[in-house]
Design a protein around this motif. Structure first.
Motif, PDB file in Angstrom:
ATOM      1  N   ASP A  88       0.428  -1.295  -0.172  1.00 27.98           N
ATOM      2  CA  ASP A  88       0.451  -0.033   0.032  1.00 27.98           C
ATOM      3  C   ASP A  88       1.180   1.130   0.037  1.00 27.98           C
ATOM      4  OD1 ASP A  88      -2.223  -1.803   0.025  1.00 27.98           O
ATOM      5  OD2 ASP A  88      -2.989  -1.227   2.345  1.00 27.98           O
ATOM      6  N   ALA A  89       1.666   0.919   0.890  1.00 23.60           N
ATOM      7  CA  ALA A  89       2.826   2.307   0.632  1.00 23.60           C
ATOM      8  C   ALA A  89       3.501   2.759  -0.569  1.00 23.60           C
ATOM      9  CB  ALA A  89       3.782   2.627   1.738  1.00 23.60           C
ATOM     10  N   LEU A  90       3.782   1.824  -1.170  1.00 24.01           N
ATOM     11  CA  LEU A  90       4.605   1.722  -2.151  1.00 24.01           C
ATOM     12  C   LEU A  90       3.765   2.371  -3.497  1.00 24.01           C
ATOM     13  CD1 LEU A  90       7.206  -0.739  -2.276  1.00 24.01           C
ATOM     14  CD2 LEU A  90       7.700   1.637  -2.343  1.00 24.01           C
ATOM     15  N   ALA A  91       2.588   1.770  -2.887  1.00 27.21           N
ATOM     16  CA  ALA A  91       1.449   2.616  -4.647  1.00 27.21           C
ATOM     17  C   ALA A  91       0.582   3.757  -3.834  1.00 27.21           C
ATOM     18  CB  ALA A  91      -0.284   1.699  -4.184  1.00 27.21           C
ATOM     19  N   ARG A  92       1.289   4.337  -3.364  1.00 31.67           N
ATOM     20  CA  ARG A  92       0.447   5.686  -2.322  1.00 31.67           C
ATOM     21  C   ARG A  92       2.237   6.525  -2.524  1.00 31.67           C
ATOM     22  NH1 ARG A  92      -2.513   5.366   3.232  1.00 31.67           N
ATOM     23  NH2 ARG A  92      -3.844   3.808   2.671  1.00 31.67           N
ATOM     24  N   ALA A 150      11.663   2.571   3.241  1.00 36.37           N
ATOM     25  CA  ALA A 150      11.531   3.111   4.707  1.00 36.37           C
ATOM     26  C   ALA A 150      10.258   4.505   4.294  1.00 36.37           C
ATOM     27  CB  ALA A 150      12.728   3.452   5.227  1.00 36.37           C
ATOM     28  N   SER A 151      11.724   5.407   3.023  1.00 35.93           N
ATOM     29  CA  SER A 151      10.831   6.166   3.080  1.00 35.93           C
ATOM     30  C   SER A 151       9.230   6.450   2.664  1.00 35.93           C
ATOM     31  CB  SER A 151      11.597   7.011   1.314  1.00 35.93           C
ATOM     32  OG  SER A 151      12.578   7.159   1.193  1.00 35.93           O
ATOM     33  N   ALA A 152       8.804   5.327   2.058  1.00 30.84           N
ATOM     34  CA  ALA A 152       7.216   5.118   1.455  1.00 30.84           C
ATOM     35  C   ALA A 152       6.413   5.229   2.271  1.00 30.84           C
ATOM     36  CB  ALA A 152       7.026   4.229   0.436  1.00 30.84           C
ATOM     37  N   ILE A 153       6.838   4.003   3.629  1.00 33.46           N
ATOM     38  CA  ILE A 153       6.613   3.949   4.947  1.00 33.46           C
ATOM     39  C   ILE A 153       5.940   5.481   5.145  1.00 33.46           C
ATOM     40  CG2 ILE A 153       6.818   2.543   6.871  1.00 33.46           C
ATOM     41  CD1 ILE A 153       5.564   0.734   4.789  1.00 33.46           C
ATOM     42  N   GLU A 154       7.127   6.225   5.247  1.00 28.98           N
ATOM     43  CA  GLU A 154       7.521   7.399   6.238  1.00 28.98           C
ATOM     44  C   GLU A 154       6.451   8.729   5.944  1.00 28.98           C
ATOM     45  OE1 GLU A 154      11.629   8.631   5.970  1.00 28.98           O
ATOM     46  OE2 GLU A 154      11.787   6.945   6.285  1.00 28.98           O
ATOM     47  N   ALA A 155       5.918   8.124   4.126  1.00 28.21           N
ATOM     48  CA  ALA A 155       4.992   9.067   3.487  1.00 28.21           C
ATOM     49  C   ALA A 155       3.687   8.959   4.066  1.00 28.21           C
ATOM     50  CB  ALA A 155       5.481   8.585   2.363  1.00 28.21           C
ATOM     51  N   CYS A 156       3.317   7.956   4.801  1.00 30.92           N
ATOM     52  CA  CYS A 156       2.161   7.367   6.266  1.00 30.92           C
ATOM     53  C   CYS A 156       1.892   7.351   6.639  1.00 30.92           C
ATOM     54  CB  CYS A 156       2.328   5.118   5.302  1.00 30.92           C
ATOM     55  SG  CYS A 156       2.186   4.658   3.584  1.00 30.92           S
ATOM     56  N   GLY A 157       3.031   8.411   7.615  1.00 28.93           N
ATOM     57  CA  GLY A 157       2.938   9.176   8.252  1.00 28.93           C
ATOM     58  C   GLY A 157       3.270   8.052   9.889  1.00 28.93           C
ATOM     59  N   LEU A 158       4.106   6.992   9.339  1.00 31.43           N
ATOM     60  CA  LEU A 158       4.370   5.888  10.290  1.00 31.43           C
ATOM     61  C   LEU A 158       6.542   6.182  10.091  1.00 31.43           C
ATOM     62  CD1 LEU A 158       2.856   3.010   8.650  1.00 31.43           C
ATOM     63  CD2 LEU A 158       1.646   4.205  11.361  1.00 31.43           C
ATOM     64  N   SER A 159       6.964   5.753  11.438  1.00 31.24           N
ATOM     65  CA  SER A 159       8.165   5.445  11.890  1.00 31.24           C
ATOM     66  C   SER A 159       8.724   4.483  12.086  1.00 31.24           C
ATOM     67  CB  SER A 159       8.453   6.874  13.563  1.00 31.24           C
ATOM     68  OG  SER A 159       7.272   7.909  12.586  1.00 31.24           O
ATOM     69  N   PRO A 160       9.573   3.777  10.875  1.00 32.49           N
ATOM     70  CA  PRO A 160       9.947   2.525  10.903  1.00 32.49           C
ATOM     71  C   PRO A 160      11.604   2.970  12.169  1.00 32.49           C
ATOM     72  CG  PRO A 160      10.123   3.535   8.353  1.00 32.49           C
ATOM     73  CD  PRO A 160       9.614   5.120   9.622  1.00 32.49           C
ATOM     74  N   ARG A 161      11.232   1.538  12.511  1.00 34.41           N
ATOM     75  CA  ARG A 161      12.464   1.798  13.784  1.00 34.41           C
ATOM     76  C   ARG A 161      14.068   1.632  13.265  1.00 34.41           C
ATOM     77  NH1 ARG A 161      12.877  -0.069  19.523  1.00 34.41           N
ATOM     78  NH2 ARG A 161      10.634  -0.042  19.000  1.00 34.41           N
ATOM     79  N   LEU A 162      14.831   2.378  13.766  1.00 36.13           N
ATOM     80  CA  LEU A 162      16.754   2.303  13.140  1.00 36.13           C
ATOM     81  C   LEU A 162      16.843   1.413  14.126  1.00 36.13           C
ATOM     82  CD1 LEU A 162      16.980   5.918  13.184  1.00 36.13           C
ATOM     83  CD2 LEU A 162      17.246   4.423  10.833  1.00 36.13           C
ATOM     84  N   VAL A 163      17.564   0.122  13.215  1.00 39.90           N
ATOM     85  CA  VAL A 163      18.518  -0.573  14.210  1.00 39.90           C
ATOM     86  C   VAL A 163      20.126  -0.496  13.619  1.00 39.90           C
ATOM     87  CG1 VAL A 163      18.917  -3.335  14.533  1.00 39.90           C
ATOM     88  CG2 VAL A 163      16.334  -2.189  13.643  1.00 39.90           C
TER      89      VAL A 163
END
Length: 230
Positions: free
Chosen positions: A179-183, A192-205
């Motif tokens: 869904d994130a990539l489609a948007r 991660a950039s696509a996930i961030e664009a959805c307003g979410l914050s990926p964990r940094l490991v």
């Protein structure tokens, strides 16, 4: 009553690029390095991660080299790569779904050209993110001073505090990432950039300095030395 099946972990390796900045005559993922192709080293490392249900390599539709450059590969191959990384990953996710992977399975997207990755780094990512609501990625905090460039000269010094250099694998739920990539569209340079664009914050490991992406000619020389000294 039976409990639902636990989520599985899939590795997806986009391997459809041309590697135009590498100075090589052919795709950089097939360059010889310490007795094996670049992508061969990558896939050998992924094969050591016991929790991975499968490894899917996404190739360009006209790729005729993979089988000869990675003999004996035991994973899956799909010749459905797109014109950009994001399109290739999206097509790979669609293939995983077509094969029956549910939306809540985890997908670890890893660059074919990060051939020095180690199984223990991938396991650390899985340990950190398997119970996370979003997912995450391997990355490194920036140590060097950053300069903004204009016409070959320094235009400004940038604040490096809180800045991280993204690596792979990047690990997210299949349905969320689709869904994130489609948007986000075809121009995002990592998942991660696509996930961030959805307003979410990926964990940094925290990853490793050795987990760099082979891009420019000197990168191949360094990778060769590191692989031969392991």
């Amino acid at each position: 009553m039976t409990s639902p099946s636990p989520s599985r972990f899939h590795a997806l390796v986009p391997c459809a690029g041309s590697g135009s900045r590498s100075g090589r005559s052919g795709p950089k993922q097939y360059a010889d390095l310490a007795g094996r192709s670049v992508v061969g080293h990558t896939l050998a490392a992924l094969a050591q991660v016991r929790r991975l249900h499968q490894v899917l390599v996404v190739l360009s539709p006209d790729d005729a080299e993979f089988e000869s450059r990675v003999p004996g590969f035991g994973g899956s191959v799909a010749r459905c790569g797109g014109e950009t990384r994001a399109q290739t990953v999206a097509n790979g996710l669609a293939e995983l779904a077509r094969q029956g992977a549910p939306a809540d399975d985890w997908v670890l997207v890893h660059d074919a050209a990060r051939c020095l990755v180690r199984a223990e780094w991938i396991d650390a990512l899985i340990d950190a993110c398997s119970d996370d609501a979003v997912g995450g990625l391997l990355a490194l905090p920036l140590a060097d001073t950053l300069k903004d460039e204009r016409d070959g000269r320094v235009a400004a010094t940038l604040d490096r505090r809180g800045k991280w250099q993204a690596q792979t694998p990047q690990m997210f739920r299949l349905g969320l990432l689709r869904d994130a990539l489609a948007r986000a569209g075809a121009d995002v340079t990592d998942e991660a950039s696509a996930i961030e664009a959805c307003g979410l914050s990926p964990r940094l490991v925290c990853g490793s300095l050795e987990n760099f992406k082979l891009t420019f000619p000197p990168d191949f020389e360094l990778a060769e030395r590191l692989l031969r000294t392991r």
